[in-house]
Write a protein that holds these residues in place. Sequence first.
Motif, PDB file in Angstrom:
ATOM      1  N   GLU A  64       0.851  -1.201   0.000  1.00  0.00           N
ATOM      2  CA  GLU A  64       0.000   0.000   0.000  1.00  0.00           C
ATOM      3  C   GLU A  64       0.886   1.251   0.000  1.00  0.00           C
ATOM      4  OE1 GLU A  64      -2.841  -1.159  -0.715  1.00  0.00           O
ATOM      5  OE2 GLU A  64      -2.229  -3.129   0.005  1.00  0.00           O
ATOM      6  N   PHE A  96      -3.315  10.096   4.998  1.00  0.00           N
ATOM      7  CA  PHE A  96      -4.358   9.094   4.851  1.00  0.00           C
ATOM      8  C   PHE A  96      -5.647   9.652   4.249  1.00  0.00           C
ATOM      9  CE2 PHE A  96      -1.360   7.276   7.884  1.00  0.00           C
ATOM     10  CZ  PHE A  96      -1.028   6.132   7.160  1.00  0.00           C
ATOM     11  N   SER A 100      -7.238   7.601   0.966  1.00  0.00           N
ATOM     12  CA  SER A 100      -8.573   7.005   0.993  1.00  0.00           C
ATOM     13  C   SER A 100      -9.633   7.951   0.429  1.00  0.00           C
ATOM     14  CB  SER A 100      -8.926   6.538   2.410  1.00  0.00           C
ATOM     15  OG  SER A 100     -10.152   5.847   2.422  1.00  0.00           O
ATOM     16  N   TYR A 104     -10.464   7.795  -3.647  1.00  0.00           N
ATOM     17  CA  TYR A 104     -11.754   7.245  -4.067  1.00  0.00           C
ATOM     18  C   TYR A 104     -12.579   8.292  -4.808  1.00  0.00           C
ATOM     19  CZ  TYR A 104     -11.326   2.726  -1.787  1.00  0.00           C
ATOM     20  OH  TYR A 104     -10.929   1.461  -1.442  1.00  0.00           O
ATOM     21  N   GLY A 124     -16.560   6.917   1.863  1.00  0.00           N
ATOM     22  CA  GLY A 124     -15.682   7.643   2.773  1.00  0.00           C
ATOM     23  C   GLY A 124     -15.492   9.106   2.452  1.00  0.00           C
ATOM     24  N   TYR A 125     -15.820   9.527   1.233  1.00  0.00           N
ATOM     25  CA  TYR A 125     -15.586  10.919   0.867  1.00  0.00           C
ATOM     26  C   TYR A 125     -16.863  11.744   0.773  1.00  0.00           C
ATOM     27  CZ  TYR A 125     -16.832   9.331  -3.854  1.00  0.00           C
ATOM     28  OH  TYR A 125     -17.481   8.802  -4.932  1.00  0.00           O
TER      29      TYR A 125
END
Length: 206
Positions: A64, A96, A100, A104, A124-125
């Motif tokens: 990652e 982070f 993420s 995305y 998540g966004y």
Amino acid sequence: MSYLRFFTSPMSRGRIVRWMLEEVGCAYDTTLVAFDAPRPDVLLAANPMGKVPTIIHGDRVVTEGAAICAYLADAFPEAGLAPAPQDRADYYRWLFFAASPLEYAVTHKAMGLEMPSDREIQVGYGNYARAMDTLEMAVSGRTFVAGDSFSAADVYLGSQVGWGLAFGTIEPRPAITAYWAGLKDRPAKLRADRIDDALMPQDNPA
């Protein structure tokens, strides 16, 4: 110093890790992984997903991209690519965020996907506009995202911003373009790009 092996493709997020490795200045060997070829057994043993980037540093495996950047900053503290532990709130936050919610948001935009407003809470966004507003807030009035000096967070966030501006998946707001302008010509970034560009597959002559 432990042996460091870097599995990558020049057309992948491995370019982020190449930049980080060049900033660190450590010795490393590169193993190229073609998208349309079987994965090397040593890569599959380390990372069953067969993904790049992956590094093997001594007996440690890190996968990652954001995790690799954070790991390298800690493994090579002499490079000064991470703030002191007590000063890492912004460093962790924006590293982070880039790995993420931001990634995305721009990936879904590139794929033409838009979340229905009643389903935004499940991603998540939230929505693309909110991600852009947050990115703009993160970099407004700053040369570096996590304090007064360049860090691994700038490698990862900067890579996302550079790609997004180039491919139209990140809005070219003034604060965002100014942030990228301050990073794109770093010597380590230019070295990394030259290495990866030279490794790009060449079209066969007609």
